[in-house]
Design a protein around this motif. Structure first.
Motif, PDB file in Angstrom:
ATOM      1  N   ARG A   1       9.599  -1.299   1.474  1.00 55.24           N
ATOM      2  CA  ARG A   1       9.408  -1.445   0.019  1.00 55.24           C
ATOM      3  C   ARG A   1      10.705  -1.886  -0.649  1.00 55.24           C
ATOM      4  NH1 ARG A   1       6.421  -0.619  -4.254  1.00 55.24           N
ATOM      5  NH2 ARG A   1       7.212   0.408  -6.118  1.00 55.24           N
TER       6      ARG A   1
ATOM      7  N   GLU B   1       0.861  -1.192   0.000  1.00 55.62           N
ATOM      8  CA  GLU B   1       0.000   0.000   0.000  1.00 55.62           C
ATOM      9  C   GLU B   1       0.892   1.234   0.000  1.00 55.62           C
ATOM     10  OE1 GLU B   1      -3.568  -0.073   0.816  1.00 55.62           O
ATOM     11  OE2 GLU B   1      -3.660  -2.231   0.597  1.00 55.62           O
ATOM     12  N   GLY B   2       0.315   2.389  -0.210  1.00 56.54           N
ATOM     13  CA  GLY B   2       1.065   3.636  -0.250  1.00 56.54           C
ATOM     14  C   GLY B   2       1.655   4.040   1.091  1.00 56.54           C
ATOM     15  N   ASP B   3       1.111   3.525   2.209  1.00 56.17           N
ATOM     16  CA  ASP B   3       1.581   3.925   3.533  1.00 56.17           C
ATOM     17  C   ASP B   3       2.764   3.092   4.025  1.00 56.17           C
ATOM     18  OD1 ASP B   3       0.106   1.621   3.772  1.00 56.17           O
ATOM     19  OD2 ASP B   3      -0.889   2.200   5.630  1.00 56.17           O
TER      20      ASP B   3
END
Length: 113
Positions: free
Chosen positions: A60, A52-54
């Motif tokens: 990552r 997810e973006g958070d």
């Protein structure tokens, strides 16, 4: 009248049969290993897609590195099986360019720096 070659020149089927069985087993093991590596690639790419973006940049990077390692091992196994062109695998698995850019990179562990 038929002519047969001398026995010294005729193939020895007892050793040829054993070789064929051994070669069959080796090919089977190569194909099985390729399948296992393919599953690892699918799992790593699914983990990458599930981000997810958070998520933090460090996490990552770690997941990208794991995906690149799985794809690299898969490509090596493909070459062992005689499959030299990886373009089909890249399309089939949908391997992102950011993973492809990391293939073959040897990363240092923090303790080595």
């Amino acid at each position: 009248m038929t002519v047969r070659p001398p026995r010294a020149l005729s193939p020895n089927f007892s050793t040829a049969g054993a070789f064929n069985v051994l070669e069959y087993e080796l090919m089977s093991e190569r194909a099985d290993a390729l399948g296992r590596h393919g599953l690892k690639v699918e799992k790593a790419l699914a983990a990458l897609a599930a981000l997810e973006g958070d998520v933090g940049a460090e996490q990552r990077e770690r997941i990208l590195d794991e995906a690149a390692d799985a794809v690299w091992a898969f490509f090596i196994q493909r070459e062992i099986c005689g499959l030299r062109d990886s373009r089909d695998a890249v399309r089939r698995y949908g391997i992102p360019k950011e993973v492809m850019a990391r293939l073959g990179i040897v990363r240092r562990k923090p303790s080595e720096a």
